[in-house]
Design a protein around this motif. Sequence first.
Motif, PDB file in Angstrom:
ATOM      1  N   ILE A  82       0.831  -1.210   0.000  1.00 28.64           N
ATOM      2  CA  ILE A  82       0.000   0.000   0.000  1.00 28.64           C
ATOM      3  C   ILE A  82       0.865   1.258   0.000  1.00 28.64           C
ATOM      4  CG2 ILE A  82      -1.935  -1.150   1.136  1.00 28.64           C
ATOM      5  CD1 ILE A  82      -1.118   0.183   3.746  1.00 28.64           C
ATOM      6  N   GLY A  83       2.132   1.116   0.358  1.00 26.26           N
ATOM      7  CA  GLY A  83       3.037   2.252   0.316  1.00 26.26           C
ATOM      8  C   GLY A  83       3.335   2.742  -1.089  1.00 26.26           C
ATOM      9  N   SER A  84       2.975   1.968  -2.092  1.00 32.41           N
ATOM     10  CA  SER A  84       3.172   2.408  -3.471  1.00 32.41           C
ATOM     11  C   SER A  84       2.102   3.404  -3.902  1.00 32.41           C
ATOM     12  CB  SER A  84       3.158   1.202  -4.424  1.00 32.41           C
ATOM     13  OG  SER A  84       1.903   0.542  -4.373  1.00 32.41           O
ATOM     14  N   ASN A  85       1.080   3.567  -3.067  1.00 32.83           N
ATOM     15  CA  ASN A  85       0.028   4.538  -3.344  1.00 32.83           C
ATOM     16  C   ASN A  85       0.604   5.946  -3.175  1.00 32.83           C
ATOM     17  OD1 ASN A  85      -2.223   6.428  -2.427  1.00 32.83           O
ATOM     18  ND2 ASN A  85      -3.409   4.678  -3.153  1.00 32.83           N
ATOM     19  N   GLN A  86       0.484   6.766  -4.210  1.00 33.30           N
ATOM     20  CA  GLN A  86       1.122   8.085  -4.182  1.00 33.30           C
ATOM     21  C   GLN A  86       0.533   8.992  -3.106  1.00 33.30           C
ATOM     22  OE1 GLN A  86       0.767  10.880  -7.617  1.00 33.30           O
ATOM     23  NE2 GLN A  86       3.000  10.656  -7.753  1.00 33.30           N
ATOM     24  N   ALA A  87      -0.760   8.885  -2.866  1.00 36.05           N
ATOM     25  CA  ALA A  87      -1.390   9.731  -1.846  1.00 36.05           C
ATOM     26  C   ALA A  87      -0.804   9.432  -0.467  1.00 36.05           C
ATOM     27  CB  ALA A  87      -2.900   9.513  -1.839  1.00 36.05           C
ATOM     28  N   LEU A  88      -0.574   8.153  -0.169  1.00 33.29           N
ATOM     29  CA  LEU A  88       0.013   7.801   1.114  1.00 33.29           C
ATOM     30  C   LEU A  88       1.473   8.258   1.198  1.00 33.29           C
ATOM     31  CD1 LEU A  88      -1.441   4.224   1.744  1.00 33.29           C
ATOM     32  CD2 LEU A  88      -2.240   6.410   2.635  1.00 33.29           C
ATOM     33  N   GLN A  89       2.168   8.209   0.071  1.00 29.44           N
ATOM     34  CA  GLN A  89       3.548   8.696   0.052  1.00 29.44           C
ATOM     35  C   GLN A  89       3.589  10.195   0.365  1.00 29.44           C
ATOM     36  OE1 GLN A  89       5.199   7.672  -3.760  1.00 29.44           O
ATOM     37  NE2 GLN A  89       5.106   5.454  -3.381  1.00 29.44           N
ATOM     38  N   HIS A  90       2.676  10.954  -0.233  1.00 35.71           N
ATOM     39  CA  HIS A  90       2.639  12.390   0.011  1.00 35.71           C
ATOM     40  C   HIS A  90       2.321  12.685   1.478  1.00 35.71           C
ATOM     41  CE1 HIS A  90       1.825  13.495  -4.495  1.00 35.71           C
ATOM     42  NE2 HIS A  90       3.049  13.040  -4.270  1.00 35.71           N
ATOM     43  N   ARG A  91       1.385  11.952   2.054  1.00 33.04           N
ATOM     44  CA  ARG A  91       1.040  12.173   3.455  1.00 33.04           C
ATOM     45  C   ARG A  91       2.222  11.849   4.365  1.00 33.04           C
ATOM     46  NH1 ARG A  91      -4.686   9.142   4.088  1.00 33.04           N
ATOM     47  NH2 ARG A  91      -4.371   9.667   6.298  1.00 33.04           N
ATOM     48  N   THR A  92       2.970  10.816   4.004  1.00 32.68           N
ATOM     49  CA  THR A  92       4.137  10.446   4.808  1.00 32.68           C
ATOM     50  C   THR A  92       5.217  11.516   4.725  1.00 32.68           C
ATOM     51  OG1 THR A  92       3.674   8.099   4.385  1.00 32.68           O
ATOM     52  CG2 THR A  92       5.858   8.662   5.207  1.00 32.68           C
ATOM     53  N   VAL A  93       5.450  12.045   3.532  1.00 31.76           N
ATOM     54  CA  VAL A  93       6.456  13.096   3.368  1.00 31.76           C
ATOM     55  C   VAL A  93       6.070  14.337   4.165  1.00 31.76           C
ATOM     56  CG1 VAL A  93       7.479  14.696   1.703  1.00 31.76           C
ATOM     57  CG2 VAL A  93       7.292  12.273   1.148  1.00 31.76           C
ATOM     58  N   GLU A  94       4.791  14.655   4.212  1.00 29.00           N
ATOM     59  CA  GLU A  94       4.343  15.801   5.004  1.00 29.00           C
ATOM     60  C   GLU A  94       4.657  15.593   6.484  1.00 29.00           C
ATOM     61  OE1 GLU A  94       0.242  16.393   4.155  1.00 29.00           O
ATOM     62  OE2 GLU A  94       0.595  17.163   2.121  1.00 29.00           O
ATOM     63  N   LEU A  95       4.507  14.366   6.965  1.00 29.77           N
ATOM     64  CA  LEU A  95       4.854  14.084   8.361  1.00 29.77           C
ATOM     65  C   LEU A  95       6.353  14.246   8.595  1.00 29.77           C
ATOM     66  CD1 LEU A  95       2.662  10.975   9.302  1.00 29.77           C
ATOM     67  CD2 LEU A  95       2.175  13.399   9.629  1.00 29.77           C
ATOM     68  N   VAL A  96       7.157  13.768   7.637  1.00 29.30           N
ATOM     69  CA  VAL A  96       8.616  13.919   7.763  1.00 29.30           C
ATOM     70  C   VAL A  96       8.977  15.397   7.889  1.00 29.30           C
ATOM     71  CG1 VAL A  96      10.816  13.635   6.566  1.00 29.30           C
ATOM     72  CG2 VAL A  96       9.139  11.777   6.540  1.00 29.30           C
ATOM     73  N   THR A  97       8.345  16.233   7.073  1.00 27.46           N
ATOM     74  CA  THR A  97       8.628  17.671   7.097  1.00 27.46           C
ATOM     75  C   THR A  97       8.227  18.292   8.425  1.00 27.46           C
ATOM     76  OG1 THR A  97       8.276  17.792   4.705  1.00 27.46           O
ATOM     77  CG2 THR A  97       8.184  19.857   5.932  1.00 27.46           C
ATOM     78  N   GLU A  98       7.049  17.931   8.925  1.00 28.15           N
ATOM     79  CA  GLU A  98       6.566  18.528  10.171  1.00 28.15           C
ATOM     80  C   GLU A  98       7.403  18.069  11.365  1.00 28.15           C
ATOM     81  OE1 GLU A  98       2.747  19.467  11.090  1.00 28.15           O
ATOM     82  OE2 GLU A  98       1.889  19.307   9.093  1.00 28.15           O
ATOM     83  N   ILE A  99       7.828  16.821  11.366  1.00 28.49           N
ATOM     84  CA  ILE A  99       8.676  16.338  12.459  1.00 28.49           C
ATOM     85  C   ILE A  99      10.034  17.042  12.417  1.00 28.49           C
ATOM     86  CG2 ILE A  99       9.873  14.324  13.390  1.00 28.49           C
ATOM     87  CD1 ILE A  99       7.475  12.631  12.474  1.00 28.49           C
ATOM     88  N   ALA A 100      10.549  17.311  11.218  1.00 30.08           N
ATOM     89  CA  ALA A 100      11.804  18.050  11.105  1.00 30.08           C
ATOM     90  C   ALA A 100      11.665  19.451  11.672  1.00 30.08           C
ATOM     91  CB  ALA A 100      12.246  18.109   9.642  1.00 30.08           C
ATOM     92  N   GLN A 101      10.516  20.092  11.445  1.00 28.06           N
ATOM     93  CA  GLN A 101      10.267  21.406  12.030  1.00 28.06           C
ATOM     94  C   GLN A 101      10.203  21.314  13.549  1.00 28.06           C
ATOM     95  OE1 GLN A 101       6.640  22.480   9.918  1.00 28.06           O
ATOM     96  NE2 GLN A 101       7.771  23.826   8.539  1.00 28.06           N
ATOM     97  N   ALA A 102       9.565  20.259  14.048  1.00 27.03           N
ATOM     98  CA  ALA A 102       9.491  20.069  15.494  1.00 27.03           C
ATOM     99  C   ALA A 102      10.883  19.889  16.089  1.00 27.03           C
ATOM    100  CB  ALA A 102       8.605  18.867  15.819  1.00 27.03           C
ATOM    101  N   ARG A 103      11.731  19.129  15.415  1.00 22.29           N
ATOM    102  CA  ARG A 103      13.095  18.943  15.912  1.00 22.29           C
ATOM    103  C   ARG A 103      13.844  20.270  15.947  1.00 22.29           C
ATOM    104  NH1 ARG A 103      16.428  15.064  17.031  1.00 22.29           N
ATOM    105  NH2 ARG A 103      14.985  13.452  16.292  1.00 22.29           N
ATOM    106  N   SER A 104      13.654  21.086  14.940  1.00 24.99           N
ATOM    107  CA  SER A 104      14.351  22.373  14.898  1.00 24.99           C
ATOM    108  C   SER A 104      13.945  23.259  16.066  1.00 24.99           C
ATOM    109  CB  SER A 104      14.059  23.086  13.567  1.00 24.99           C
ATOM    110  OG  SER A 104      14.600  22.375  12.483  1.00 24.99           O
ATOM    111  N   ILE A 105      12.661  23.285  16.392  1.00 27.36           N
ATOM    112  CA  ILE A 105      12.231  24.180  17.467  1.00 27.36           C
ATOM    113  C   ILE A 105      12.586  23.612  18.838  1.00 27.36           C
ATOM    114  CG2 ILE A 105       9.853  23.405  17.905  1.00 27.36           C
ATOM    115  CD1 ILE A 105       9.142  26.483  17.745  1.00 27.36           C
ATOM    116  N   VAL A 106      12.681  22.288  18.976  1.00 30.48           N
ATOM    117  CA  VAL A 106      13.184  21.704  20.219  1.00 30.48           C
ATOM    118  C   VAL A 106      14.639  22.115  20.435  1.00 30.48           C
ATOM    119  CG1 VAL A 106      13.831  19.543  21.353  1.00 30.48           C
ATOM    120  CG2 VAL A 106      11.562  19.775  20.332  1.00 30.48           C
TER     121      VAL A 106
END
Length: 342
Positions: free
Chosen positions: A238-262
């Motif tokens: 199911i990870g080959s589904n592009q919509a799920l890939q996009h949602r996962t990348v958005e989480l990666v970006t938001e977690i990176a922002q969280a790490r920066s502010i920590v």
Amino acid sequence: MLADSLSRLLADRCDPALRMKVAYAAPYHSPELWAALVEMGALHALVDEDHGGFGGAGFDIATVFEALGAALCPEPVLPALLAARLLVAAGADAGPLLAGDLRYAVGLFEMDGTALDEIETTADGGRLTGRKSVVYGGPGADRFLIVARDGARLSLHEVAASDAQVLPYAMIDGGGAAEVILDAAPARLLMADAGAAVQDALDAGALALSAEALGGMETALALTVDYLKQRRQFGRPIGSNQALQHRTVELVTEIAQARSIVILAASRMGTADQSRSVSMCKHLCGRVAQRVAEEAIQMHGGIAMTWEAPVSHYAKRLVMIDAQLGDADHHLHRVMAGLQAV
């Protein structure tokens, strides 16, 4: 070195099965794991060298709690951090706490919420009367540090657990808390004017929770990515589904922002910008933690709602972290109000 040592210990001693075993049942943690954390010096990392520790800076706190969050560790390290900050500020001996000889919990807020100016517990002639709600680490604590009102000031007192009525329970994530009822309980005054010390402890606690959320989010994301690679539907992952890939990348970006502010908040501990940076950090990490929890459950599907799935426990802990020591809205309001104690 601290991060590596703590991560190895938790990898060996704190798997998801441990939390499933100890959550929701007294004493709401593992005494054996607590002893191991104390022995390796995890609590000493929360206090500076002048007061018996070997750390105490923002990055020491963030390092410890990120590792705890990644392992979903149920141990009451947060109340130990709060107590250590207050004991050091009061000039009291934090040695018994750091050595694990005494367990402390801190009674801060009352039933009306997380506003310091709403504290109604009173001190009169060395005795305290009032009720403290959601006291983290209250079950099993030997001593309580109680914040009480003394006219226009906040004072800090130490109360033996045997002199208070302690009503323990589990929070939604399985961690232990308690209601502490004081009825003319004998108390020892530690600080007559403790407002600044209490705010400093709250800042340290908010940073710790943000770092714990960061560790938990990283693990929840890793579990989700692994599931997307393994779960097959219609003959493909199911990870080959592009919509799920996009949602996962958005989480990666938001977690990176969280790490920066920590990182930013940790670097500003002990400076004039400490409270503002910590509130910004807790606000952002609270929002991101909520989203990661929701997305992890949705992308796992129904299995994420089961007790046996570790991701369900991470999601509950991430939601609980946002609520502790002021949620995202509370800290946003603090920043907007110029960091007044609202």
